[in-house]
Design a protein around this motif. Structure first.
Motif, mmCIF file in Angstrom:
data_model
loop_
_atom_site.group_PDB
_atom_site.id
_atom_site.type_symbol
_atom_site.label_atom_id
_atom_site.label_comp_id
_atom_site.label_asym_id
_atom_site.label_seq_id
_atom_site.Cartn_x
_atom_site.Cartn_y
_atom_site.Cartn_z
ATOM 1 N N MET A 171 0.820 -1.207 0.000
ATOM 2 C CA MET A 171 0.000 0.000 0.000
ATOM 3 C C MET A 171 0.860 1.267 0.000
ATOM 4 O O MET A 171 0.602 2.205 -0.749
ATOM 5 C CB MET A 171 -0.927 0.034 1.217
ATOM 6 C CG MET A 171 -1.762 1.302 1.300
ATOM 7 S SD MET A 171 -2.605 1.553 2.880
ATOM 8 C CE MET A 171 -3.501 0.052 3.080
ATOM 9 N N LEU A 172 1.876 1.308 0.824
ATOM 10 C CA LEU A 172 2.715 2.487 0.995
ATOM 11 C C LEU A 172 4.030 2.316 0.246
ATOM 12 O O LEU A 172 4.595 1.224 0.215
ATOM 13 C CB LEU A 172 3.013 2.712 2.474
ATOM 14 C CG LEU A 172 1.813 2.754 3.419
ATOM 15 C CD1 LEU A 172 2.281 2.781 4.862
ATOM 16 C CD2 LEU A 172 0.922 3.937 3.104
ATOM 17 N N ALA A 228 1.079 6.278 -1.768
ATOM 18 C CA ALA A 228 0.332 5.046 -1.517
ATOM 19 C C ALA A 228 -0.526 4.743 -2.733
ATOM 20 O O ALA A 228 -0.612 5.536 -3.672
ATOM 21 C CB ALA A 228 -0.546 5.205 -0.273
ATOM 22 N N LEU A 234 -7.357 4.283 0.599
ATOM 23 C CA LEU A 234 -6.086 3.573 0.468
ATOM 24 C C LEU A 234 -6.347 2.077 0.419
ATOM 25 O O LEU A 234 -7.258 1.573 1.075
ATOM 26 C CB LEU A 234 -5.161 3.910 1.640
ATOM 27 C CG LEU A 234 -4.743 5.375 1.762
ATOM 28 C CD1 LEU A 234 -3.845 5.556 2.971
ATOM 29 C CD2 LEU A 234 -4.080 5.873 0.502
ATOM 30 N N LYS A 286 2.087 2.339 8.754
ATOM 31 C CA LYS A 286 1.255 3.550 8.770
ATOM 32 C C LYS A 286 1.882 4.649 9.626
ATOM 33 O O LYS A 286 1.700 5.825 9.356
ATOM 34 C CB LYS A 286 -0.161 3.225 9.238
ATOM 35 C CG LYS A 286 -0.955 2.526 8.165
ATOM 36 C CD LYS A 286 -2.429 2.549 8.452
ATOM 37 C CE LYS A 286 -3.155 1.884 7.292
ATOM 38 N NZ LYS A 286 -4.578 2.022 7.365
ATOM 39 N N THR A 309 3.762 7.306 7.824
ATOM 40 C CA THR A 309 3.032 8.334 7.087
ATOM 41 C C THR A 309 2.812 9.580 7.935
ATOM 42 O O THR A 309 2.408 10.611 7.412
ATOM 43 C CB THR A 309 1.662 7.815 6.588
ATOM 44 O OG1 THR A 309 0.814 7.558 7.708
ATOM 45 C CG2 THR A 309 1.814 6.575 5.729
#
Length: 162
Positions: free
Chosen positions: A86-87, A110, A119, A144, A147
């Motif tokens: 995702m990131l 992302a 996301l 996370k 971020t």
């Protein structure tokens, strides 16, 4: 390390006659999409999975000027990826024809589900491609928490600031 070459055009310079900060962003974006395309993430391919890339931040450091007509090279190193894909995080460097480092940027982004507008983890076929991205020496697995490393949070607009 991935490299993409550009020539500075009239539309890329600012009132001072040097490469505009917005042009750096455009060159990085173009280089990233070329990188993605060459690593199996072409626009038609990612559209099949209904995902698209979004930028969280781009933190630029400028070292030297560059001017119209000059060739520049933008490099990309993948410096982070979450376990689910995702990131992602990229490092970009800008170089002139003499190899002088003009600027450096750390960028984090992302993948977003284009229908849900949220996301999303990468689908397995894309994740297996992303895991093969060439990585920087300081590559890290992102979470996370990464971020929010700069501590910046959204804040509401108050009536007093209007």
């Amino acid at each position: 390390m991935y490299k993409k070459q550009f020539e500075i055009r009239w539309s890329d310079v600012d009132a001072n006659g040097h490469l505009a900060n917005s042009a750096y962003t455009n060159f990085m974006s173009h280089a990233r999409m070329s990188f993605f395309g060459e690593h199996g993430f072409s626009m038609p391919e990612i559209r099949k999975y209904n995902v698209g890339p979004v930028v969280f931040y781009e933190h630029m450091y400028y070292f030297k000027e560059s001017f119209i007509g000059a060739p520049i090279t933008v490099t990309i190193e993948v410096s982070g990826l979450s376990e689910d894909g995702m990131l992602f995080m990229f490092k970009h460097d800008f170089y002139n024809e003499n190899g002088d480092n003009l600027a450096y940027c750390e960028m984090q982004g992302a993948w977003i589900d284009l229908k849900a507008r949220k996301l999303t983890a990468l689908p397995k076929p894309l994740l297996s491609l992303a895991e093969k991205f060439p990585k920087s020496e300081d590559f890290k697995i992102l979470t996370k928490a990464d971020t929010r490393k700069h501590g910046v949070q959204p804040k509401p607009l108050s009536v007093q600031t209007i």
